[in-house]
Design a protein around this motif. Structure first.
Motif, PDB file in Angstrom:
ATOM      1  N   LEU A  54      61.375  37.745  25.840  1.00 56.66           N
ATOM      2  CA  LEU A  54      62.250  36.950  24.984  1.00 56.66           C
ATOM      3  C   LEU A  54      63.509  36.576  25.763  1.00 56.66           C
ATOM      4  O   LEU A  54      63.758  37.098  26.848  1.00 56.66           O
ATOM      5  N   THR A 104      58.385  34.571  23.873  1.00 54.52           N
ATOM      6  CA  THR A 104      59.090  33.411  23.310  1.00 54.52           C
ATOM      7  C   THR A 104      60.217  33.103  24.274  1.00 54.52           C
ATOM      8  O   THR A 104      60.474  33.854  25.226  1.00 54.52           O
ATOM      9  N   ARG A 106      63.367  31.094  19.914  1.00 55.25           N
ATOM     10  CA  ARG A 106      62.454  30.513  18.930  1.00 55.25           C
ATOM     11  C   ARG A 106      61.607  31.570  18.219  1.00 55.25           C
ATOM     12  O   ARG A 106      61.210  32.551  18.822  1.00 55.25           O
ATOM     13  N   ARG A 107      61.299  31.334  16.974  1.00 54.30           N
ATOM     14  CA  ARG A 107      60.295  32.054  16.186  1.00 54.30           C
ATOM     15  C   ARG A 107      60.510  33.575  16.196  1.00 54.30           C
ATOM     16  O   ARG A 107      59.559  34.344  16.341  1.00 54.30           O
ATOM     17  N   HIS A 108      61.747  33.976  16.012  1.00 56.86           N
ATOM     18  CA  HIS A 108      62.038  35.406  16.072  1.00 56.86           C
ATOM     19  C   HIS A 108      61.467  36.172  14.887  1.00 56.86           C
ATOM     20  O   HIS A 108      61.088  37.337  15.024  1.00 56.86           O
ATOM     21  N   SER A 121      57.323  22.648  18.816  1.00 60.24           N
ATOM     22  CA  SER A 121      58.015  23.867  19.226  1.00 60.24           C
ATOM     23  C   SER A 121      58.565  23.763  20.647  1.00 60.24           C
ATOM     24  O   SER A 121      59.160  24.699  21.151  1.00 60.24           O
ATOM     25  N   LEU A 152      57.972  36.799  15.692  1.00 58.60           N
ATOM     26  CA  LEU A 152      57.901  37.764  16.796  1.00 58.60           C
ATOM     27  C   LEU A 152      58.116  39.186  16.273  1.00 58.60           C
ATOM     28  O   LEU A 152      57.416  40.125  16.686  1.00 58.60           O
ATOM     29  N   ASN A 206      54.610  31.690  24.309  1.00 58.75           N
ATOM     30  CA  ASN A 206      55.292  31.019  23.192  1.00 58.75           C
ATOM     31  C   ASN A 206      54.546  31.214  21.870  1.00 58.75           C
ATOM     32  O   ASN A 206      54.574  30.332  21.011  1.00 58.75           O
ATOM     33  N   LEU A 207      53.876  32.335  21.742  1.00 59.90           N
ATOM     34  CA  LEU A 207      53.144  32.709  20.514  1.00 59.90           C
ATOM     35  C   LEU A 207      52.055  31.707  20.138  1.00 59.90           C
ATOM     36  O   LEU A 207      51.584  31.698  19.006  1.00 59.90           O
TER      37      LEU A 207
END
Lengths: 310, 226
Positions: free
Chosen positions: A200, A177, A181-183, B5, A186, A150-151
């Motif tokens: 992903l 991820t 989320r958080r593309h 998150s 990424l 999840n980065l």
């Protein structure tokens, strides 16, 4: 639909030769038909990976329950009997790593395993301890793939993982991820970091990654692992109320799980999908998606449209 | 860790089957703790209806011990391996037990006239429900009798019974003692909702009922608790 007959060895050698261009390989040209599942090469190594792997989120987090552990051992046995390769887990998944390790030990460490887990802590220093714990739980001296979950603290952990890869204490590295989320972040990582894998969320209903991330991964020679192929079960629950469309037979699908998985792994940039299950019959259905014909681009468009219309 | 998150589903990395099996294995593993806990609950029920001397403190001290047990044994040693927030839940449960022991089992309650000014109505019914009926709800979900959750060893009936006991007294620090049980009711309700357990609304409804009983005197202008 074309079904080539190539052995796993020949597929491996061929993959080595074309690894840098693997994103150009059309999935329906890469099939094995000798009883082994279809594979795609990991772009950075050329190693062939069965296109259907196995996730362990929820399904393998059963603690010390001996009954459940027996059942998961049966699931893994079916997975490897069908030629399965990648098993993906994480320290975040409770006891899943311990259960996988226990099952692998009971199966005498089957050949073909591609072990993938993650580092999931905000502390770079703790990351090393966590990785050592994961190796112990899996019962492996070296994991095939370590990913930043999840980065979380990806800058710090990627330094660690890169050093481990250089030392040979892990074979490949990546980031993950899920849930879309958080593309943006990424994409930045894919553009700038020397990673082997990206994981992903991609399925027939969640296709945002088709626009940028999948082409970017292909361009950069990064293998793609698709998680949540069934949206955690809700997608398959929704579609299975409807009869299989006629085109399902054209791609050798006998149930919806195979349709959904073939849609994912037939994308040229996707290396494998990792459905999770706690049932042997579901595992066998999932692994059947790694055989037979795959949809071409036109059929993929039709599949997406038909499922969206359900 | 960037908790923002994560979604609720991320915090519940197990299936309904695994959750139910957890209680089956736990009840067997800590046997006869569930029976002892239930006996403590019944003792709390009968002593809670008394209002004199040390007996006044007995139900709270018994319940405090149960919170510490559930926190240390169930949450940290049984639940946390399945789900990492269990560590924090366990610490919260132990803290609640200590708070109850200190606030209601020690000096401040002694000689406090309002502490003995109790209303047995809604609180008693909630306590009775937590002790006798809530464990049986598991049968509606097809769980075996040895996997049922009972007061003293399982978190839900322990939290619910505590809210019932707190409604039976007046104390200046009752609000403080309510925070963790109310929070647990919401956490448990959310967990059961994610797991699609049909009885998930019970715990959130208990929160509504508890706050309703507390707030009603101010809203209505009547002092039902006095």
């Amino acid at each position: 639909m074309d079904r080539s007959c190539v052995s796993s060895r020949r597929a491996f050698l061929a993959a080595l030769a074309v690894a840098p261009l693997s994103f150009l390989v059309q999935p329906d040209k890469a099939w094995a038909a000798d009883g082994q599942p279809i594979t795609k090469p990991i772009p950075s190594t050329g190693e062939p990976l069965p296109v259907v792997g196995m996730g362990t989120w929820i399904s393998f987090n059963v603690g010390g329950d001996p009954v459940a552990r027996d059942a998961r051992t049966d699931v893994l046995r079916a997975f490897f009997a069908a030629g399965g390769g990648m098993i993906d887990s994480s320290p975040m998944y409770g006891t899943a790593e311990a259960v996988v390790g226990s099952c692998l030990a009971r199966l005498d460490r089957p050949e073909g395993l591609f072990s993938a887990t993650k580092v999931w802590t905000s502390s770079t220093a703790e990351g090393l301890e966590q990785i050592a714990t994961s190796e112990r739980l899996w019962g492996l001296q070296r994991l095939d793939l370590l990913q930043v979950h999840n980065l979380l603290n990806w800058q710090g952990h990627l330094q660690t993982l890169s050093a481990m890869k250089a030392d040979g204490t892990v074979r490949t590295i990546g980031v993950t991820t899920s849930h879309g989320r958080r593309h943006a972040e990424l994409a930045q990582i894919l553009e700038t970091q020397p990673i082997d894998f990206v994981q992903l969320t991609y399925n027939i209903a969640d296709r945002d990654v088709e626009a940028r991330l999948l082409p970017l991964a292909a361009e950069r020679g990064i293998a793609v692992i698709a998680n949540r192929p069934f949206q955690g079960g809700s997608l398959i629950d929704r579609v299975k109320r409807h009869p299989l469309p006629g085109w399902a037979r054209e791609i050798d699908c006998t149930d919806w799980s195979q349709v959904l998985l073939k849609f994912i792994v037939s994308h040229p940039a996707v290396t494998c999908a990792i459905p999770a299950t706690s049932r042997v019959d579901h595992m066998e259905q999932n692994m059947a998606a790694a055989r037979g014909d795959m949809p071409d681009a036109a059929l993929r468009r039709r599949m997406a449209a038909d499922v969206a219309a359900l | 860790m960037d908790l923002l998150s994560y979604s609720l589903v991320d915090l519940i990395p197990f299936s309904r089957e695994t959750y139910f099996r957890l209680f089956e294995r736990y009840n067997i593993g800590v046997w006869p703790a569930p029976i002892i806990g239930l006996a403590m609950g019944l003792t709390a029920l009968f002593t809670a209806r008394r209002a004199d001397g040390w007996v006044l403190r007995a139900p709270f001290l018994l319940t405090a011990a149960c919170w510490i047990w559930v926190g240390w044994v169930f949450q940290i040693h049984w639940y946390a391996p399945l789900s990492w927030p269990g560590i924090y839940f366990g610490m919260g449960f132990v803290l609640q037990g200590v708070l109850m022991a200190v606030v209601l089992g020690w000096g401040p309650i002694l000689g406090s006239p309002e502490a003995t000014d109790r209303n047995h109505g809604p609180g008693l019914w909630i306590l009775l429900f937590a002790l006798a009926l809530q464990p049986l709800l598991g049968l509606l979900s097809g769980r075996p009798w040895y996997g049922l959750e009972v007061f003293g060893s399982a978190p839900d009936p322990t939290a619910l019974a505590t809210l019932g006991l707190l409604l039976m007294i007046r104390h200046p620090l009752r609000w403080l003692l309510s925070i963790i049980p109310l929070a647990w009711c919401l956490i448990s309700g959310a967990t059961l909702w994610v797991l699609s357990v049909p009885t998930w609304p019970v715990m959130p409804l208990a929160v509504v009922l508890y706050l309703g009983v507390i707030v009603w005197p101010w809203v209505s202008g009547r002092s039902q608790l006095e």
